[in-house]
Design an enzyme around this catalytic site. Structure first.
Site, PDB file in Angstrom:
ATOM      1  N   HIS A 157      -2.650 -10.691  61.533  1.00 27.05           N
ATOM      2  CA  HIS A 157      -2.555  -9.873  62.788  1.00 27.05           C
ATOM      3  C   HIS A 157      -1.821 -10.708  63.899  1.00 27.05           C
ATOM      4  CE1 HIS A 157      -6.509 -10.943  64.165  1.00 27.05           C
ATOM      5  NE2 HIS A 157      -6.107 -10.637  65.288  1.00 27.05           N
TER       6      HIS A 157
ATOM      7  N   ASP B 126     -10.410  -7.298  65.840  1.00 29.41           N
ATOM      8  CA  ASP B 126     -10.134  -8.431  66.430  1.00 29.41           C
ATOM      9  C   ASP B 126     -10.746  -8.562  67.725  1.00 29.41           C
ATOM     10  OD1 ASP B 126      -7.551 -10.272  67.979  1.00 29.41           O
ATOM     11  OD2 ASP B 126      -7.802  -8.673  69.209  1.00 29.41           O
TER      12      ASP B 126
ATOM     13  N   ASP C 250     -35.946   8.176  69.831  1.00 28.66           N
ATOM     14  CA  ASP C 250     -35.364   7.549  68.807  1.00 28.66           C
ATOM     15  C   ASP C 250     -35.110   6.003  69.025  1.00 28.66           C
ATOM     16  OD1 ASP C 250     -33.423   7.715  70.987  1.00 28.66           O
ATOM     17  OD2 ASP C 250     -31.675   8.307  69.797  1.00 28.66           O
TER      18      ASP C 250
ATOM     19  N   GLU D 130       2.571 -12.613  67.035  1.00 31.34           N
ATOM     20  CA  GLU D 130       2.449 -12.883  68.745  1.00 31.34           C
ATOM     21  C   GLU D 130       2.345 -14.461  69.189  1.00 31.34           C
ATOM     22  OE1 GLU D 130      -0.857 -10.630  70.386  1.00 31.34           O
ATOM     23  OE2 GLU D 130       0.373 -10.872  72.506  1.00 31.34           O
ATOM     24  N   ASP D 131       1.651 -15.275  68.065  1.00 31.94           N
ATOM     25  CA  ASP D 131       1.341 -16.364  68.580  1.00 31.94           C
ATOM     26  C   ASP D 131       2.000 -17.460  67.973  1.00 31.94           C
ATOM     27  OD1 ASP D 131      -0.493 -15.590  70.325  1.00 31.94           O
ATOM     28  OD2 ASP D 131      -2.249 -15.468  69.046  1.00 31.94           O
TER      29      ASP D 131
ATOM     30  N   HIS E   3     -10.310 -17.214  63.265  1.00 30.82           N
ATOM     31  CA  HIS E   3     -10.141 -16.093  63.955  1.00 30.82           C
ATOM     32  C   HIS E   3      -9.897 -14.619  63.201  1.00 30.82           C
ATOM     33  CE1 HIS E   3      -9.469 -12.726  66.979  1.00 30.82           C
ATOM     34  NE2 HIS E   3      -8.251 -12.717  66.628  1.00 30.82           N
TER      35      HIS E   3
HETATM   36 MN    MN Z   1      -6.506 -11.612  67.393  1.00 35.96          MN
END
Ligand code: MN
Length: 500
Positions: free
Chosen positions: A79, A145, A266, A83-84, A55
């Site tokens: 990133h 993300d 278009d 958080e994880d 990811h």
């Molecule tokens: Mn992420």
């Protein structure tokens, strides 16, 4: 064996291609970020069963493909670490410095913003702008993300998939659009489209299936002809390409035109990239000598850029056998701004040895202004429904008789238009001519209308009934302020026997 290493090598190749001054030091830092992410996400899996590392690598590649700079890409790689995983922002600061730590802190804050329906819009947006104002690269990483999460949405339970898709379409895409990053806006919308509107998505896809091949043939013949004509006239061009309209924006356009493809000119648009502004107009002239332009479809966004700074010349021509094609003519720089927005700002400022181009400053100024517009959260929440319309309805571009562009939400009225020009013009307006036709003040305006407001100088105060007609918060606030002022003056007169 490290199966992900080839992805890092590919990533570095992309960065080098877009940023020739990418240094060895930066390359080392990028590898360090990779190993840092690998160590901290070790053992974690995505719902797809892939290693979690897939990811951040994908997000970083999306950033690299959109020409973002090394710092943004390095931050993209790590990133999700705070958080994880066990590692903290402080660890990131120790290893990668303050700049990257601040960007990632912003990303972490943004992921706490969750779409919970219309009631929480204002709150969500406000949080986003506060974060963005600190470092715009946080939201850019959040976009990458989100794009990768949308690409792998099929692994999420349906309820959650729908929430993520809606949030992408209703919050992230409009922000990307405002930031002028067309490429991200279109990707977010097209990826979310089948989840948010499955039936409509299937309908649009089937509608264009056959017609697309036929159009492609017409366009490829027209390309050859243009190339030949430009050579004949000694005009050097950078490229002539074509693009198929993105599905979601096609869907919106079809809704505007009674679901008929006949007026969508278009579906496939041709793009001619030339070396300078002068050549844009020369090419336009050449096109119009080969083919007849469709009346009212020539748009000069070079002289009059869209509010998000989009620049280009557009024209629609009758090509061979009466086939209608839209052609967009622009310089390379205009093209990069249209596709990559803020990333292009960086790229072009790099080339000019570190100084920010004026456009970039202007852009930051607009962003700050936009943020302060919604900084009063209570007032914002109070007017939620109207504000939502202002920000997220499709915008139309309406002209003053002198050719100035006013950017309004769809269905805005001549009264909204008048107040957008000046409070006095609003307060004194008594009628309007739309495209030289006298029209009522309630008439909904359309894209491209030329509006001439008729005023009466002896009139000073707005009509309170207008509050029921208008569509913009600017007009409403100005009408209310004027009515309050009038009331204040009256009561003052009553209390003060000396007043005339
Ligand atoms: Mn992420």
């Amino acid at each position: 064996m490290d199966q992900h290493k080839s992805k890092v090598i590919q990533l570095i190749e992309t960065v080098k291609k877009n940023h020739p001054n990418f240094s060895n030091q930066q390359e080392e830092l990028l590898w360090k970020a990779y190993y840092f992410a690998k160590k901290n996400h070790a053992g974690q899996k995505r719902l797809s069963g892939d290693d979690y590392l897939v990811h951040p690598l994908a997000a970083a590649q999306i950033l690299a493909d959109m020409h973002f700079d090394a710092t943004t890409i390095i931050a993209g790689l790590i990133h999700d670490v705070p958080e994880d995983t066990e590692a903290t922002i402080a660890d990131i600061k120790d290893n990668f410095g303050k700049e990257i730590a601040t960007i990632i802190e912003g990303v972490t804050k943004l992921s706490k913003v969750k779409y919970r329906g219309i009631e929480r819009y204002a709150e969500n947006l406000r949080k986003m702008f506060v974060t963005m104002a600190r470092d715009i690269r946080s939201i850019v990483i959040k976009f990458s993300d989100r794009i990768h999460n949308l690409q792998t949405l099929q692994y999420q339970p349906p309820q959650k998939a729908l929430r993520i898709a809606k949030e992408s379409m209703e919050i992230y895409a409009p922000i990307a659009n405002r930031l002028g990053i067309g490429e991200i806006k279109n990707q977010l919308e097209d990826l979310a489209f089948p989840y948010v509107y499955p039936q409509e998505h299937a309908w649009v896809k089937s509608l264009i299936k056959d017609i697309l091949k036929q159009k492609e043939r017409v366009v490829s013949r027209a390309k050859k002809k243009i190339s030949k004509e430009l050579q004949k006239n000694n005009i050097e061009y950078i490229s002539i390409t074509s693009r198929v309209k993105h599905l979601y924006s096609l869907y919106l356009k079809l809704m505007m035109h009674n679901k008929s493809l006949d007026r969508v000119y278009d579906l496939i648009a041709m793009r001619i990239i030339v070396k300078d502004v002068k050549d844009c107009y020369v090419v336009l002239g050449i096109l119009h000598t080969i083919w007849t332009p469709l009346k009212g479809r020539i748009k000069d966004y070079i002289a009059q850029p869209k509010p998000n700074n989009y620049q280009s010349l557009h024209t629609t021509i009758f090509a061979e056998r009466g086939e209608i094609i839209e052609v967009q003519i622009r310089t390379q720089e205009m093209h990069d701004y249209a596709e990559f927005g803020i990333a292009a700002h960086w790229q072009y400022s790099e080339k000019r040895s570190g100084t920010l181009p004026a456009k970039h400053k202007e852009w930051i100024k607009n962003l700050v202004a936009w943020q302060s517009e919604i900084s009063d959260s209570e007032k914002y929440l109070e007017n939620l429904q109207k504000v939502k319309l202002d920000f997220f309805k499709r915008r139309i571009f309406v002209f003053t008789p002198k050719g100035d562009v006013i950017d309004l939400p769809e269905d805005a009225t001549p009264i909204d238009f008048a107040y957008h020009i000046h409070t006095d013009i609003g307060n004194r307006c008594v009628g309007a001519q739309i495209n030289n036709i006298i029209s009522s003040l309630e008439t909904p305006l359309k894209n491209g209308d030329v509006v001439d407001i008729m005023t009466n100088k002896s009139r000073t105060w707005p009509n309170p009934d207008w509050l029921k007609i208008i569509k913009t918060t600017i007009a409403r606030d100005k009408i209310k302020a004027s009515l309050n002022k009038k009331r204040g003056l009256k009561s003052f007169n009553l209390k003060n026997p000396f007043a005339k």
